[in-house]
Structure formats: C-alpha cells, structure tokens
Design a protein around this motif. Structure first.
Motif, PDB file in Angstrom:
ATOM      1  N   ILE A   5      21.476  -9.238 -14.938  1.00  8.78           N
ATOM      2  CA  ILE A   5      21.490  -9.336 -16.397  1.00  8.78           C
ATOM      3  C   ILE A   5      20.353  -8.509 -16.999  1.00  8.78           C
ATOM      4  CG2 ILE A   5      21.089 -10.907 -18.334  1.00  8.78           C
ATOM      5  CD1 ILE A   5      22.556 -13.060 -16.728  1.00  8.78           C
ATOM      6  N   ILE A   6      19.163  -8.585 -16.389  1.00  8.24           N
ATOM      7  CA  ILE A   6      18.028  -7.810 -16.895  1.00  8.24           C
ATOM      8  C   ILE A   6      18.294  -6.308 -16.783  1.00  8.24           C
ATOM      9  CG2 ILE A   6      15.603  -7.241 -16.488  1.00  8.24           C
ATOM     10  CD1 ILE A   6      15.168 -10.138 -15.641  1.00  8.24           C
ATOM     11  N   VAL A   7      18.878  -5.873 -15.653  1.00  7.96           N
ATOM     12  CA  VAL A   7      19.178  -4.450 -15.448  1.00  7.96           C
ATOM     13  C   VAL A   7      20.202  -3.969 -16.477  1.00  7.96           C
ATOM     14  CG1 VAL A   7      20.213  -2.771 -13.877  1.00  7.96           C
ATOM     15  CG2 VAL A   7      18.587  -4.462 -13.005  1.00  7.96           C
ATOM     16  N   VAL A   8      21.264  -4.775 -16.672  1.00  9.95           N
ATOM     17  CA  VAL A   8      22.300  -4.410 -17.648  1.00  9.95           C
ATOM     18  C   VAL A   8      21.700  -4.335 -19.048  1.00  9.95           C
ATOM     19  CG1 VAL A   8      24.428  -5.166 -18.756  1.00  9.95           C
ATOM     20  CG2 VAL A   8      24.189  -5.328 -16.275  1.00  9.95           C
ATOM     21  N   TYR A   9      20.875  -5.321 -19.380  1.00  6.55           N
ATOM     22  CA  TYR A   9      20.253  -5.346 -20.708  1.00  6.55           C
ATOM     23  C   TYR A   9      19.369  -4.119 -20.918  1.00  6.55           C
ATOM     24  CZ  TYR A   9      17.071  -6.624 -24.466  1.00  6.55           C
ATOM     25  OH  TYR A   9      16.330  -6.604 -25.616  1.00  6.55           O
ATOM     26  N   SER A  10      18.534  -3.786 -19.941  1.00 11.71           N
ATOM     27  CA  SER A  10      17.628  -2.638 -20.070  1.00 11.71           C
ATOM     28  C   SER A  10      18.401  -1.329 -20.183  1.00 11.71           C
ATOM     29  CB  SER A  10      16.681  -2.585 -18.856  1.00 11.71           C
ATOM     30  OG  SER A  10      15.910  -3.764 -18.763  1.00 11.71           O
TER      31      SER A  10
END
Length: 565
Positions: free
Chosen positions: A69-74
């Motif tokens: 989720i963090i990777v997708v968000y960034s």
C-alpha cells in the motif's frame, strides 16, 4: 477567463487525486488487522464489519500488504506531483503568451497609460506567482479528497469518535480566519513593493550614465537597498504568518487532544482500542487541516498577483490588426497625405487639446519640416499621421480620400517612424535590419544602408554587417545609430517616412551626413521631419510652424522653390 489545458491531463490528475485518497483510506483500514494480530481487541466500536480481516491474515501477510500500500501510494503521488507541476508550467506559459499578445495588441494610447517597468514586472514575476495558484488548488483539492475518504472510513469504523474529531478540527480551522486576512493584506502589500522595486531597478539601470555623471552611485545604492529592504520585510512578514499558523495549529491540536483524552478516559471510560483510534484520527486529521489552511493562505497571498494578470487580460482595450493573423495590404499615396482639421486630446489631460483644428498637407516625394517649441503638438501630429493615434475629430486623407478606422491601420503599414532615441537590439547589424523586414535579400539590405549613408561605416565594422552593436546600439556613435535606424525604416519601403528629431544629439559632421541622406530619400518616399535644428531646413521643400497645437505659418523653403523652378 479560461485556461487552455489538455482535458485529458485534468481528468488524469483528478483520477490520481482520488486514487491517492482511496489508497490512504485502505492504508487506514489495514491497521485494523494489524491491531487484531497484535493482540488488541478491536471490539464492536472498532467495527465488527472489519474484524474478520484479522482472522484471515497472518502477521507477515498483513505487513506485506501494508508495504505494498505504501509503495502504491508513493508511486501514485509521484505521478500526481509530476503532472501537477506540468500543468502549472503550462499555465505559466499560457498566461505569459496571452499577456504578451494582449500587450502587443494595445493601441499606442493604451500602452502609454502603463509604466513599461510595470508591464515587464507582470510578465517576469507576477505571471509565475499567479500560475502557482493552479498547483495550490490541486493540492487543496487533493487534501480535501483525502480528508473526505478518511472521514468516511473513520465514520464506518467509529462514528462517534469521527464526529468528535471533525467538529474539533472545524473549530480550530474557523479560528484561523484572522490569519487568512493577514495573508491577503500581505499579498497586496508585496505586489506593490515588488512593482516599486522592479521599477527602481529598471530606471537606475537605464539611467546609469546619468548616475555616473552626477556621481550619485551611493544615493542610487541606498535607494535600491531601501526598496529591497521593504520587499524583504514583506516577505518576512508572510513567513511569520505561516509560522504563526503552524504554531496555532500545533498548540490548539495538542490542547484539544489532551482535553478529549482526559474527558474520554476519565469520564467515558474509553477502552484502549477506541483510544488508539481516537489518537489515529487526530494524527490523520490534524496535519491535513493544517496543510489545507496553509495552502489557502498561500492562495490568498498570491491572489493580488493573479488579479493583476486577470485585470490586464480581461481589460477592455482597443486592439489593432497587429494581433490578428490576416494579411494587411498597405495603402500607397500617389499625390498627397493630409490631416484635415484634426483635433486630439489625451486622456491624462481632458479638455486640453494637443492638436486643435490642425491641418497639414504632405505632397508625395517631398520633404516637409514641422517646427515649433516643445509641447506644441509636433509629435502628436506625427503619431496621428503614422496611425499610432486616432484623432478625436477631423480626417486623415490619402490622395483626397478619407481613411476609415480599418484603413488607418492599413495605412500604418505604409509608414516608417524613426524616433529621437532610435531603439536598436543587442544583436548584429544584419539582425537589426531583418527585424523590420524578415526574409529580405542581401542586396536590398546594402541598398537601404547605402540610401541611409550607412554603408561605409557598416563595412568598416570588425565583422561588417554581422557585428554585434551592443545593448541599444551603444557600441555605435549617435550618428551611426540614427543612420542604421533610417536604413531599417527604409527596408519597409514606406510611403511616408517620419524622422523625429533625428539630428538633435548629433555633431555638425554627422548632421551633414543625415542632411545629404534626406535629400536622396525624397526620390523614393515622402518625408516628414520634426526638428528644432535650422540646419535641417536646407534639405526641406516645405516648412510648417506650430504652436499650442495649431498651425502658425506655412511656407515653401528655398529648396522647395528650386524644385518648383
């Protein structure tokens, strides 16, 4: 006023904003199974509809999902920021292009109502500030989307705590309105001070020779330093306002959070899991509200610059044909050019006429001198003859036919105007000539130089016609600049050539060269000379004396009598 954005980019940017908000919301939900796996009892208040997530996942799986989720968000945020910056750049280019076109389309009378340094400052600085509004609005919308998604997810998880958090945040935001007013006032002050500083710098740079001659370098430095100090103080005040916003939010959020924690733990006996949710909500809502307020203050601070740009773009101005992509057919005089009972009054001096019932006739292929003291209306008459100004009353006649408003614009393409301080670009002789007539042949360039008595000195330059002549032609003498300006004017093959005080700053030798050039010019065009110098009368056919905007006398010169005989 509409911006010419690519609609697909706008749709894509909006989609990215909502995707960011959605992913952040999913990230908030992902914390619930992590809490469950960590041994925290979610309980009913945390939302039994989400508790099943914890039973389906192992700890390592939940952590991997959270990292994804963090990777997708960034990644989404990177593309969103890149696209937002692209749109801001496009807006700046669009604004600057439209402003340039608008200014070039001003009538001469409208253009003279502005300070040149003001227009340059708007194009160079205020446009960039105004374009920032687009990015700030995008950021504001993005934060609003995130806040909305957080609110929905939080409400589904714990309605009561979500309402408490939103009401508290709304109260804190409402209390910052006085800071918003300070930002707007500071933005207006900054705009005025930037204009004053840019104007002072422009004036001193253009008048540096006078500053040096009067030995006033120290005074100029003190003046510019004071203007810079005032501008710096205005910028510092905005920084202080921004810091005050941060201080206000941090203190109010801390006080609010402590108060709510005390209330819910001491009196409501809030369970540990719900207390964690309360802290989580405030940790998410508080920075968003603070950032939204900060972005809004930046918009208010930039708003005066934006309004300045919009005012010029939307202003009612008289536009000529120069801004329209149509072919203009020049009008050629075969017998005479005449002003018939022309009157003109400037907007700055209503009721006072620069010209009153003024009439003058310029026979084709003749040289007419216009004499008179300063302020007698000579330049105003020349501006009307050239099409720069439109008379309040009277007629402009070519071969006895009155010109319509559109025909006056066409006629202006048949006139070349050489002013007292001929403006030359910091380019080569060739480039300065081609500016007036792009695509002209090489032999025509040299013919114009020859007719203006400039061929010899151009050939003697270090690189000849390709020699750079410096800013405003400062590497040339006064006489050389004037002759080069005349050559440039001749490349348009004008039906009327106006020479305004072309010999006022010349020595006797250069003035003699100009006189000989004028004698040859009347073989190919009609010439009007505005002058105070009696020596120039030796090459004229007719002399008209003006005073207070009226003709005092007309006579045929000795040169004109010889031509008649």
């Amino acid at each position: 006023m509409s911006w010419r954005y690519d609609k697909r980019s706008i749709v894509l940017l909006t989609t990215l904003l909502f995707a960011l908000a959605f992913v952040q919301g999913v990230g908030l939900l992902a914390l619930i199974p992590l809490l469950t796996l960590a041994g925290v009892d979610a309980g009913y208040e945390l939302g039994s509809q989400w508790s099943w997530l914890g039973s389906m996942l192992e700890l390592n799986e939940a952590l991997i999902i959270f990292i994804v989720i963090i990777v997708v968000y960034s990644t989404i945020k990177y593309f969103q920021q890149t696209l937002a910056a692209k749109l801001q750049t496009e807006l700046a280019l669009n604004l600057r292009g439209r402003l340039t076109a608008k200014m070039l389309a001003f009538s001469w009378l409208r253009f003279t109502q502005f300070r040149v340094s003001h227009l340059a400052q708007v194009l160079n600085h205020e446009v960039d500030r105004a374009s920032q509004i687009s990015l700030l609005l995008v950021q504001l919308v993005s934060l609003s989307c995130v806040l909305g998604v957080y609110s929905v997810v939080s409400y589904l998880t714990s309605p009561g705590l979500t309402l408490v958090a939103l009401v508290s945040g709304g109260g804190i935001y409402a209390g910052s309105r006085c800071l918003n007013r300070l930002s707007l006032r500071n933005g207006e002050e900054g705009k005025v001070l930037r204009q004053a500083y840019f104007s002072a710098v422009s004036e001193y740079m253009q008048g540096m020779k006078v500053v040096k001659a009067f030995k006033q370098e120290k005074r100029a430095g003190v003046d510019l330093e004071e203007q810079s100090r005032r501008l710096g103080c205005a910028l510092l005040r905005f920084k202080k306002i921004s810091a005050l916003v941060t201080l206000y939010y941090e203190i109010l959020i801390a006080v609010c959070l402590v108060g709510l924690c005390y209330f819910f733990i001491r009196w409501v006996k809030l369970p540990a899991a719900e207390f964690i949710v309360l802290l989580l909500l405030f940790s998410r809502f508080a920075p968003i509200l603070k950032d939204m307020s900060y972005r809004y203050q930046q918009i208010l601070n930039i708003l005066p610059s934006y309004s300045e740009v919009v005012c010029i773009l939307n202003g009612d101005v008289e536009e000529g044909l120069s801004d329209k992509s149509i072919e203009v057919k020049p009008i050629v005089a075969t017998r005479s050019v005449r002003l018939e009972r022309v009157s003109f009054s400037y907007l700055s001096t209503p009721g006072t006429y620069a010209l009153r019932d003024f009439s003058i006739t310029l026979p084709v292929n003749s040289v007419t001198a216009l004499l008179g003291p300063s302020g007698s209306g000579k330049t105003t008459a020349a501006d009307i003859l050239s099409g720069l100004l439109t008379p309040s009353n009277g007629q402009v006649l070519i071969d006895g036919k009155e010109l319509s408003e559109q025909e006056i614009t066409q006629w202006s393409h048949s006139v070349s105007y050489v002013t007292q301080e001929s403006f030359l670009f910091n380019k080569s002789v060739r480039e300065n000539l081609l500016w007036a007539a792009p695509g002209i042949e090489e032999d025509e360039l040299w013919e114009a130089l020859r007719n203006a008595s400039a061929e010899r000195f151009v050939k003697a330059l270090p690189q000849g016609i390709d020699t750079l002549i410096g800013e405003r032609g400062d590497l040339l003498s006064g006489g050389e600049k004037q002759r080069l300006a005349v050559a440039r004017a001749l490349l348009r093959k004008p039906a009327l050539l106006i020479l305004d005080e072309v010999s006022s700053a010349l020595d006797e030798e250069n003035e003699t060269v100009i006189i000989e050039a004028i004698r040859e010019l009347k073989k190919m065009t009609t010439v009007l000379i505005i002058t105070h110098r009696k020596a120039l009368l030796s090459c004229t056919d007719f002399v008209v004396h003006m005073e207070n905007g009226e003709v005092q006398s007309r006579r045929i010169s000795s040169q004109g009598l010889q031509s008649i005989q």
